[in-house]
Scaffold this active site. Structure first.
Site, PDB file in Angstrom:
ATOM      1  N   GLY A   1       4.179 -16.413  10.934  1.00  0.00           N
ATOM      2  CA  GLY A   1       5.333 -15.557  10.689  1.00  0.00           C
ATOM      3  C   GLY A   1       6.035 -15.263  12.008  1.00  0.00           C
ATOM      4  O   GLY A   1       5.376 -15.050  13.032  1.00  0.00           O
TER       5      GLY A   1
ATOM      6  N   GLY B   1     -18.132  -5.681  30.469  1.00  0.00           N
ATOM      7  CA  GLY B   1     -17.489  -4.778  29.510  1.00  0.00           C
ATOM      8  C   GLY B   1     -18.212  -4.860  28.179  1.00  0.00           C
ATOM      9  O   GLY B   1     -19.396  -5.215  28.119  1.00  0.00           O
TER      10      GLY B   1
ATOM     11  N   VAL C   1     -13.285 -10.913  30.171  1.00  0.00           N
ATOM     12  CA  VAL C   1     -12.676  -9.999  31.147  1.00  0.00           C
ATOM     13  C   VAL C   1     -11.535  -9.203  30.508  1.00  0.00           C
ATOM     14  O   VAL C   1     -10.642  -8.727  31.194  1.00  0.00           O
ATOM     15  CB  VAL C   1     -12.166 -10.775  32.378  1.00  0.00           C
ATOM     16  N   GLY C   2     -11.587  -9.047  29.204  1.00  0.00           N
ATOM     17  CA  GLY C   2     -10.565  -8.279  28.496  1.00  0.00           C
ATOM     18  C   GLY C   2      -9.747  -9.170  27.568  1.00  0.00           C
ATOM     19  O   GLY C   2      -9.921 -10.395  27.547  1.00  0.00           O
ATOM     20  N   ARG C   3      -8.874  -8.535  26.787  1.00  0.00           N
ATOM     21  CA  ARG C   3      -8.027  -9.268  25.848  1.00  0.00           C
ATOM     22  C   ARG C   3      -6.575  -8.872  26.075  1.00  0.00           C
ATOM     23  O   ARG C   3      -6.290  -7.827  26.647  1.00  0.00           O
ATOM     24  CB  ARG C   3      -8.452  -8.963  24.405  1.00  0.00           C
TER      25      ARG C   3
ATOM     26  N   ASP D   1      -4.191  -4.215  18.053  1.00  0.00           N
ATOM     27  CA  ASP D   1      -4.350  -4.732  19.420  1.00  0.00           C
ATOM     28  C   ASP D   1      -3.013  -5.095  20.064  1.00  0.00           C
ATOM     29  O   ASP D   1      -2.941  -5.292  21.280  1.00  0.00           O
ATOM     30  CB  ASP D   1      -5.238  -5.991  19.414  1.00  0.00           C
TER      31      ASP D   1
ATOM     32  N   HIS E   1     -35.078  18.358  10.613  1.00  0.00           N
ATOM     33  CA  HIS E   1     -36.187  17.923  11.457  1.00  0.00           C
ATOM     34  C   HIS E   1     -37.090  16.997  10.670  1.00  0.00           C
ATOM     35  O   HIS E   1     -37.408  17.304   9.528  1.00  0.00           O
ATOM     36  CB  HIS E   1     -36.984  19.130  11.932  1.00  0.00           C
TER      37      HIS E   1
END
Ligand code: FAD
Ligand code: NAI
Length: 475
Positions: free
Chosen positions: A121, A193, A280-282, A322, A454
């Site tokens: 898309g 990470g 090392v990240g995105r 993201d 408990h």
């Protein structure tokens, strides 16, 4: 497939598919465009279901069972034979879990009357009343569809670094590290990470010698310092060789081995591995998503610019997950998806970004919600903290899990809970108590006055709260 919808969602990951389902529940006509082909078949569920959260947790679970069976059962008086791991079977199980879930998402879209358009898309024009979206199917002619609203949910991809280019065989990203057909004897990992710790743990438990290179001088700087210090101690004891302040300056494959060169405070070192994972990240993935002139503004870091309600600069166009600011987490993407759908429907939905939980699924897990002690001080709070060691928690000891700690961070002036942090068995579940407490603006006193069952690991939350006022009983 129709020519026109109320809403087109581009991306069928956790953000996109939840947005599509919520919008359909609210009565909108919805199409969700997803181009992913996983193991030869078109697949919904995005990074998370196909190559992220779910397969990594399947492997974490298998590898934990293997390690625990091999090394922990004897303490319980249980005798086992020669414990073996069949890697092919383990991967098969992981694939079956993924397939079940992605098929489930396809079923949910169908059940909600959503058209899943299999292909790419591209937002051609988001400026007018009717947005124009190009749909390029996996097979066949491309078409243009119109929609009153568009949600951009294209997710992220791994960051590549020029000093360690992935080749899909020896030097791999997280996706490759979910598919090793045998346990590497020596495994290098660039980046201590979340992925480095989780996938490094998987292969270490299965027998690999694992070295994790971290460029920053501090281990897990995003976490509360007390927690990251304890986590580093526990992970190192398990055999993860974590090297902070270490820059990888080169990685190349020589005679079937990966030769890694590092710079440690000016000193050059070389080591060899069977495999190297680069994590090392995105970065946000907006290639092919935005046509030139579509009108969408990006940030300096290449994220789609949005406000607190995930609205872009264009009316009727939202972006989530993201692809936008904030932590790259599936649950954050999902909540943003629901918020965007509800906002489109005219509701006043919100996401509380102050209470997004982070969990690193090592064993024990490392998890937190809200402000660390250091972040709270930086924000100008007069801080009070309390922590409680699991070495004094009956249930954890009975389970053979008496390591780690739970910590609470509060505003000393108002007693309000600002954060909860844990490195503990089940930490990911435990910090949900902190999230709910923070959502209800609880004080430390509230946590002190509640009766915790408990014996449970959660009692350590109670004790941590008591310890904030010097009242812990078992410390
Ligand atoms: P994505 O899941 O990336 O989905 C976006 C989808 O859009 C993709 O499927 C992509 O194919 C599709 N797409 C992109 N562009 C187009 C286009 N132009 N046309 C059509 N389709 C397009 N998060 C957690 O919260 N917990 C975890 O335990 C966790 N574990 C992880 C483990 C690993 C190894 C990795 C890599 C990630 C993990 N994450 C975890 C992060 C999580 O996967 C992401 O935060 C989450 O998937 C983001 O969701 P999203 O919907 O924004 O994007
Ligand atoms: P990350 O941001 O968690 O960690 C990357 C690490 O690599 C950092 O510590 C960074 O300092 C280090 N680094 C960066 N460049 C480096 C270099 N050149 N040499 C050595 N070290 C270097 O990123 P990661 O692990 O790749 O994961 C990406 C994202 O995926 C995470 O931020 C998280 O949002 C998501 N994720 C979430 C999981 C979860 O919620 N349990 C699990 C896995 C991924």
């Amino acid at each position: 497939m129709k020519n026109s919808y109320d809403l087109v969602v581009i991306g069928g990951g956790p953000g996109g598919y939840e947005a599509a389902i919520r919008a359909a529940q609210l009565g909108l006509s919805v199409a969700c465009i997803e181009k992913r082909v996983h193991k030869g078949e078109p697949a919904l569920g995005g990074t998370c279901l196909n190559v992220g959260c779910i397969p990594s947790k399947a492997l974490l679970d298998s590898s934990h069972r293997y390690e625990a069976t091999k090394h922990e059962l004897a303490d319980h008086g249980i005798t086992t034979g020669d414990v073996q791991i069949d890697i092919a079977k383990m991967l098969e199980r992981k694939d079956a879990v993924v397939k079940g879930l992605t098929a489930g998402v396809a079923g949910l879209l169908k059940g909600n009357g959503i058209d899943w358009l299999q292909g790419w898309g591209t937002l051609l024009d988001g400026k007018g009343e009717q947005k124009q979206v190009k749909f390029a199917p996996l097979e066949g002619e491309e078409t243009t569809i119109t929609a009153k609203y568009v949600i951009l949910a294209a997710g992220s991809v791994p960051i590549e670094i020029p000093v360690a280019k992935t080749d899909g065989e020896y030097i791999v990203d997280s996706t490759g590290a979910l598919e090793f057909s045998e346990v590497p004897k020596r495994l290098g990992v660039i980046g201590a990470g979340v992925i480095g710790l989780e996938l490094g743990s998987v292969w270490r438990r299965l027998g690999a010698e694992v070295v994790v290179y971290e460029a920053m001088p501090e281990f897990l700087a995003v976490a509360d310092k007390e927690i990251s210090k304890e986590a580093a101690k526990l992970l190192k004891k398990q055999g993860l060789d974590i090297r902070v302040d270490t820059k990888v300056t080169n990685a190349e494959v020589v005679n079937g081995e990966v030769v890694v060169t590092t710079d440690v405070k000016g000193e050059t070192k070389t080591e060899t591995f069977d495999k190297l994972i680069v994590c090392v990240g995105r970065r946000a993935y907006s290639e092919k998503l935005l046509a030139e002139g579509c009108g969408i503004e990006l940030t300096e870091r290449g994220l789609v610019a949005v406000d607190d309600q995930c609205k872009t600069n264009l009316d009727g166009v939202y972006a989530i997950g993201d692809l936008v600011r904030g932590p790259m987490l599936a649950h954050k993407a999902m909540e943003e998806g629901m918020m965007a759908a509800e906002r489109i429907h005219g509701e006043k939905a919100q996401v509380n970004y102050d209470t997004i939980i982070s969990v690193i699924y090592t064993h024990p897990e490392i998890a937190w919600v809200g402000l660390s002690e250091q972040a709270a001080i930086e924000k100008g709070y007069e801080v009070k903290t309390g922590s409680f060691s699991l070495a004094a928690n009956g249930r954890a000891l009975a389970q053979g899990e008496g390591v780690g700690l739970i910590k609470v961070v509060a505003d000393a002036k108002t007693d309000r809970l600002l954060g909860m942090h844990a490195v503990a068995v089940g930490a990911g579940e435990i910090v949900h108590q902190g999230m709910i407490a923070m959502e209800f603006v609880s004080s430390i006193e509230d946590l002190q006055l509640m009766t915790f069952a408990h014996p449970t690991v959660s009692e350590a939350v109670h004790e941590a709260a008591l310890s904030a006022d010097g009242r812990a009983i078992h410390a």
